[in-house]
Scaffold this active site. Structure first.
Site, PDB file in Angstrom:
ATOM      1  N   LYS A  73       0.851  -1.198   0.000  1.00  0.00           N
ATOM      2  CA  LYS A  73       0.000   0.000   0.000  1.00  0.00           C
ATOM      3  C   LYS A  73       0.883   1.243   0.000  1.00  0.00           C
ATOM      4  O   LYS A  73       1.883   1.304   0.734  1.00  0.00           O
ATOM      5  CB  LYS A  73      -0.917  -0.014   1.233  1.00  0.00           C
ATOM      6  CG  LYS A  73      -1.958   1.112   1.231  1.00  0.00           C
ATOM      7  CD  LYS A  73      -2.910   1.020   2.423  1.00  0.00           C
ATOM      8  CE  LYS A  73      -3.976   2.101   2.365  1.00  0.00           C
ATOM      9  NZ  LYS A  73      -4.888   2.082   3.542  1.00  0.00           N
TER      10      LYS A  73
ATOM     11  N   SER B  43     -10.016   2.186   2.575  1.00  0.00           N
ATOM     12  CA  SER B  43      -9.093   2.903   1.731  1.00  0.00           C
ATOM     13  C   SER B  43      -8.077   2.039   0.990  1.00  0.00           C
ATOM     14  O   SER B  43      -7.493   2.485   0.005  1.00  0.00           O
ATOM     15  CB  SER B  43      -8.328   3.925   2.572  1.00  0.00           C
ATOM     16  OG  SER B  43      -7.497   3.269   3.512  1.00  0.00           O
TER      17      SER B  43
ATOM     18  N   SER C  12     -10.492  -0.072   6.704  1.00  0.00           N
ATOM     19  CA  SER C  12      -9.789   0.056   5.421  1.00  0.00           C
ATOM     20  C   SER C  12      -9.061  -1.184   4.925  1.00  0.00           C
ATOM     21  O   SER C  12      -8.590  -1.195   3.792  1.00  0.00           O
ATOM     22  CB  SER C  12      -8.796   1.216   5.477  1.00  0.00           C
ATOM     23  OG  SER C  12      -9.470   2.448   5.424  1.00  0.00           O
TER      24      SER C  12
END
Lengths: 484, 95
Positions: free
Chosen positions: A76, A151, A175
């Site tokens: 990420k 997210s 998320s």
């Protein structure tokens, strides 16, 4: 080979069926072929990946390989990576080449894992649909007109489309778990403090926690084992040995006490999701578990409490972005105030600005007690609900998200409706507990996630429960069409 | 709590956050909605409830007062917009 699990790939690498370089090239090829549609990567690190793969091949030959040696992963874009752009999905950091590695980065690279790229995400991890990214939305591989969740949407979509076997994410209000559910993959949010936050760009520091995405609980166990552990450089890291997550995967579920919170099955839950969760719970009964109804009476207050605590902490954390030391700087500033105001005005997108404004307001003189203090008190009540529940049951189960993936743009203009898509995940962050989302069915061709919440440091048990369920179900083995 | 344009401007100033004039009405609406939503917190009596600062009730860890990091100024300033002689440059503050 792209349909193989991490564990199968590691075994193949060990016996020399193919090299890590071949595997890495195959992964990179899949990203080049398919990611234009998904937009799950912000940066593809081809050169570094191939160098790391060659080093991994040497380690395998030398007999020093571990379970992650030579395994490609996507990272990420919130985790700092030395020498590689770390954007956090924001224009503010579009020019930011991190000068150091996050602890998680360092640990995964030291374990021999091969980073193939950095994944797209909601800007500064603020969002539940991946639509707030400066780099544009990620598309859900199951239906490209729907969101992947957020997210960590890029990380979830990349695993779902079989571009990579595993990836990393972070979870402040859901998320990891919500995109895992919406994309049909396994995602685990560990206990607060289990995975180091050093070098993980801060959103809401009392809630943020990193964790793994994988196709199965077994693969997630391997990745979490490498990510977790005490880190003196993170002041909230917990100094406690890491369990052997893989060794405990096959524990029997006989006698497992499951609690179903009645608040998680009421109004707002999509019927098809509720039905799929009921079927999954039945499977657990067959595996020897007992099921009782419990209550988490303050659940309805978790989203409101979160939308005070998270923006307040975000407004404080994001004050570091000032156009002076790193990140975006506005051109031709008239004075210092103008430099700050315009750098931040140009660098941040609208959802980030909204949260900074809410947080600044909640922390401003005269309002602190009414908002932040009140929310932290409510947070205490929410944690106590869980502690009381865990006095009766071993784990809590329910849906991860109230519906399957929604359409791109559907909730983009209505922040409160977007916030409610995290209704079942947010209280877990407020309490600091671990939870996993595992695939548990489909509705109209879109995946449904089952959330299993454990007591503090029960990650091994959650992975064990996920693994046992995945031995008797095949939801996690299904992959979206069009990514062959 | 109804927020108007001047409230939004005041908060944006506190946050040193540039926002476009034409976006202010939308922010005022969003913020009003969000604050109305969090009003629900007042439905519960929290008299005597300790605010939860850390989920595990952990306190700040102390370490021996020893040098553990080396000087990385050059490396860290490589990503800075403008530096000179190891210093960060900003627009002139003092005449």
């Amino acid at each position: 080979m792209y349909q193989k699990s991490l564990v199968e790939l590691a075994a193949d690498l060990q016996k020399g069926a193919y090299s890590s370089e071949e595997l890495t090239r195959a992964c990179l090829q899949r990203i080049h072929t398919h990611d234009e549609r998904l937009n799950s990567f912000v940066t593809v690190t081809e050169t570094q990946a191939l160098t790391a793969a060659q080093a991994a091949d040497a380690a395998i030959k030398a007999g020093t390989a571990g379970p992650l040696t030579g395994i490609p992963f996507a990272h990420k874009d919130i985790f700092c990576t030395n020498g590689v752009k770390t954007s956090c999905g924001s224009r503010m950091l579009d020019n930011f080449i991190a000068p150091y590695d996050a602890t998680v980065t360092q640990k995964l690279l030291a374990a021999g894992a091969v980073m193939v790229g950095k994944t797209n995400m909601d800007e500064f991890a603020m969002g539940s649909s991946n639509e707030t990214s400066f780099y544009g939305p990620v598309r859900n591989p199951w239906d490209e007109t729907t969101v992947p969740g957020g997210s960590s949407g890029g990380s979830a979509a990349a695993v779902a489309a079989r571009l990579v076997p595993v990836s990393t994410g972070t979870d402040t209000g859901g998320s990891i778990r919500q995109p895992a559910a919406l994309c049909g993959v396994t995602g685990l949010k560990p206990t607060y403090g289990r995975v180091s936050r050093y070098g993980m760009i801060a959103f809401a520091s009392s809630l943020d926690q990193g964790g793994p995405f994988a196709r199965s609980a077994e693969d997630a166990a391997v990745l979490l084992g490498a990510m977790a552990g005490f880190d003196a450089r993170d002041s909230t890291s917990v100094d406690r040995p890491v369990d052997d997550y893989v060794a405990q995967l096959n524990q029997p579920l006989q006698g497992l006490k499951i609690g179903l919170p009645k608040e998680y099955f009421g109004a707002g839950l999509d019927t098809a999701v509720g039905d799929a969760i009921a079927v999954a719970i039945e499977e657990f009964r067959k595996l020897g578990a007992t099921v009782t109804e419990i209550t988490l009476p303050n659940t309805h207050l978790s989203v409101p409490a979160y939308y005070v605590v998270a923006p307040a902490e975000c407004s404080s954390n994001l004050s570091r972005f000032d156009g002076v030391r790193f990140g975006h700087r506005a051109a031709n500033a008239q004075d210092l105030q103008d430099l700050y105001t315009r750098s931040r005005g140009e660098g941040f997108g609208s959802e980030v600005k909204r949260r900074i404004l809410v947080g600044t307001y909640a922390l401003s003189a005269g309002y602190y007690d009414a908002y932040y203090l009140k929310a932290q008190q409510v947070r205490h009540l929410i944690r106590d609900d869980f502690l009381q529940a865990f006095a009766q049951v071993d784990v809590i189960m329910g849906p991860t998200a109230p519906s399957v993936a929604f359409k791109l743009g559907e909730k983009a203009d209505d922040p409160v409706s977007m916030y409610l898509s995290d209704i079942y995940t947010i209280s877990v962050n407020l309490a600091g507990l671990p939870a996993i989302s595992i695939p548990a069915g489909f509705s109209n061709g879109l995946p449904i996630g089952l959330q299993v919440i454990g007591n503090y440091f029960a990650e091994a048990r959650l992975l064990n429960i996920g693994h046992r369920y995945q031995q008797v179900s095949d939801w996690h083995t299904r992959s979206p069409q069009g990514f062959e | 709590m109804e927020l108007d344009a001047s409230d939004v401007e005041k908060i944006a100033h506190l946050a040193r956050l540039g926002i476009n004039t034409e976006d202010i009405p939308a922010y005022a609406r969003n913020l009003t909605d969000i604050l109305a939503f969090v009003e629900q917190l007042n439905s519960v009596d929290t008299t005597g409830v300790e605010p939860l600062a850390h989920p595990l009730d952990a306190t700040q860890r102390l370490r021996p007062d020893e040098v553990t990091e080396t000087n990385n100024r050059e490396n860290f300033q490589k990503v800075a917009p403008e530096t000179e002689s190891g210093l960060y440059l900003v627009p002139q503050v003092i005449e």
